[in-house]
Enzyme design. Structure first.
Site, PDB file in Angstrom:
ATOM      1  CB  THR A 160      -1.073  -0.084   1.346  1.00 30.10           C
ATOM      2  OG1 THR A 160      -1.930  -1.334   1.274  1.00 30.10           O
ATOM      3  CG2 THR A 160      -1.605   1.573   1.663  1.00 30.10           C
TER       4      THR A 160
ATOM      5  N   GLY B 153      -0.589  -2.671   6.089  1.00 28.60           N
ATOM      6  CA  GLY B 153      -0.357  -3.764   6.719  1.00 28.60           C
ATOM      7  C   GLY B 153      -1.592  -4.745   6.903  1.00 28.60           C
TER       8      GLY B 153
ATOM      9  N   GLY C   7      -4.950  -5.541   7.237  1.00 31.44           N
ATOM     10  CA  GLY C   7      -6.186  -5.152   7.220  1.00 31.44           C
ATOM     11  C   GLY C   7      -6.981  -5.207   8.662  1.00 31.44           C
TER      12      GLY C   7
HETATM   13  N1  ASP Z   1      -3.607  -2.302   4.663  1.00 32.14           N
HETATM   14  C1  ASP Z   1      -3.790  -2.765   3.345  1.00 32.14           C
HETATM   15  C2  ASP Z   1      -5.236  -3.954   2.987  1.00 32.14           C
HETATM   16  O1  ASP Z   1      -5.068  -4.517   4.801  1.00 32.14           O
HETATM   17  C3  ASP Z   1      -3.081  -3.804   2.951  1.00 32.14           C
HETATM   18  C4  ASP Z   1      -1.009  -3.266   2.482  1.00 32.14           C
HETATM   19  O2  ASP Z   1      -0.928  -2.685   3.436  1.00 32.14           O
HETATM   20  O3  ASP Z   1      -1.079  -3.173   1.766  1.00 32.14           O
HETATM   21  O4  ASP Z   1      -5.758  -3.737   2.474  1.00 32.14           O
END
Ligand code: ASP
Length: 342
Positions: free
Chosen positions: A208, A260, A262
């Site tokens: 992300t 992270g 989610g």
């Molecule tokens: N936080 C994002 C999710 O859970 C994933 C990421 O941080 O890459 O969709």
């Protein structure tokens, strides 16, 4: 009261108010500026990245932080700065947002994004959009041009069309390396357990992008954009478009963008929790951020990290994974770009 005394009082009142206006205005244009960005957390070690890859990440992070910082340095708003930084990362295949977004189990891309203005506490978010070139631009449009905070799926896409935002076909977001990642994830998961992306190794999951900034007027903003998690199913939505979980900004505390796992960031309301600790307990962003990331999330199995900026231009970027792509630029200092834990 005689007319002359009334006039004198009026003059005094005018002088006091214009003096304080001049003071406020001066102070408001002098706030220390700062910006921080992330490009995802996870199993990012020196062994996993070759020198060319590392160089490519560093160059793109530098480009994004410089673009956002230039807006702040020229007196622009934190909102414009975070959008500029995030759009550079959305357009890069290196990150899990826009081009380079991870694939769903069914081989598509479903994108989530959100944005928050710390001055007004206005916010905009989109979830599960497949055809909008810049999901963060759509999140901003939801905030500024609709009466809603969060739009999803085809309704969000219709709104994007009505707002004249650029549309693309879903394969615009395709990249070979993410496709291979999906193949490996499918092999690892097997057909039997289609909901078990949780069992996937961290390296499949994160990437992300996000940005937080404070401008010369002391206004904070935060933005986050993502493809979510590899092999997600059933319209799964993570923390990134959820205000308070993956994104938060409040001039009285701080601005945060998270990356992270989610599901944990939603259940622990991570972004808002950190800023609430700052606001109500009077903790610094260092103490509040470290407490939530290391002492609250990690013992529960919640992996990831956040970038934080406060109104004084302090920046903190805690994470509990092996690495987090990140960069910051404070005042007129140099950009600091980092990837690994050290
Ligand atoms: N936080 C994002 C999710 O859970 C994933 C990421 O941080 O890459 O969709």
């Amino acid at each position: 009261m005689s007319r002359s005394v009334t006039r004198l009082l009026a003059l005094l009142a005018f002088c006091t108010s214009s003096a304080s206006f001049a003071f406020d205005d001066h102070a408001a244009n002098d706030n220390p500026i700062a910006i921080a960005i992330h490009g995802g957390a996870g199993t990012i070690t020196r062994a996993n990245l070759n020198p060319e890859q590392e160089q490519a990440y560093r160059a793109k992070l530098t480009e994004a932080i410089d673009a956002g910082h230039a807006i702040l340095a020229n007196g622009g708003s934190s909102m414009d700065a975070v959008i500029a930084a995030v759009q550079i990362m959305e357009a890069s295949p290196l990150f899990n947002a826009g081009i380079g977004a991870v694939y769903t189990f069914d081989g598509e891309h479903e994108l989530d994004a959100s944005i928050m203005d710390g001055k007004t506490r206005e916010a905009g978010a989109v979830a599960g959009v497949k055809t909008v070139k810049s999901p963060i631009a759509l999140a901003r449009a939801v905030m500024e041009k609709s009466v809603h905070v969060m739009l999803s799926g085809t309704g969000a896409e219709q709104f994007a069309q009505e707002q004249g935002l650029e549309q693309v076909t879903n394969d615009y977001f395709n990249t070979e390396h993410r496709h291979q990642q999906l193949q490996r994830a499918r092999e690892q998961l097997g057909e039997a357990d289609k909901q078990a992306y949780l069992a996937l190794d961290e390296k499949f999951k994160y990437g992300t992008v996000g940005a937080v900034a404070v401008d010369k007027h002391g206004n904070l903003a935060a933005a986050t954009s993502t493809g979510g998690m590899t092999a997600k199913r059933y319209g799964r939505i993570g923390d990134s478009p959820i205000i308070g979980a993956g994104t938060w900004a409040d001039n009285e505390s701080c601005a945060i963008s998270a990356t992270g796992h989610g599901e944990y960031f939603i259940r622990y309301h991570v972004a808002a929790d950190i800023c609430s600790r700052v606001k109500y307990l009077g903790e610094s962003i260092q103490v509040a951020g470290d407490t939530v990331i290391h002492d609250v999330l990690l013992p529960q199995g919640g992996t990831g990290g956040v970038i934080i900026v406060d109104a004084d231009g302090n920046v903190h970027m805690p994470f509990n994974t092996e690495g987090m792509y990140r960069a910051s630029k404070v005042g007129d200092g140099q950009a600091e770009v980092a990837i690994y834990r050290d």
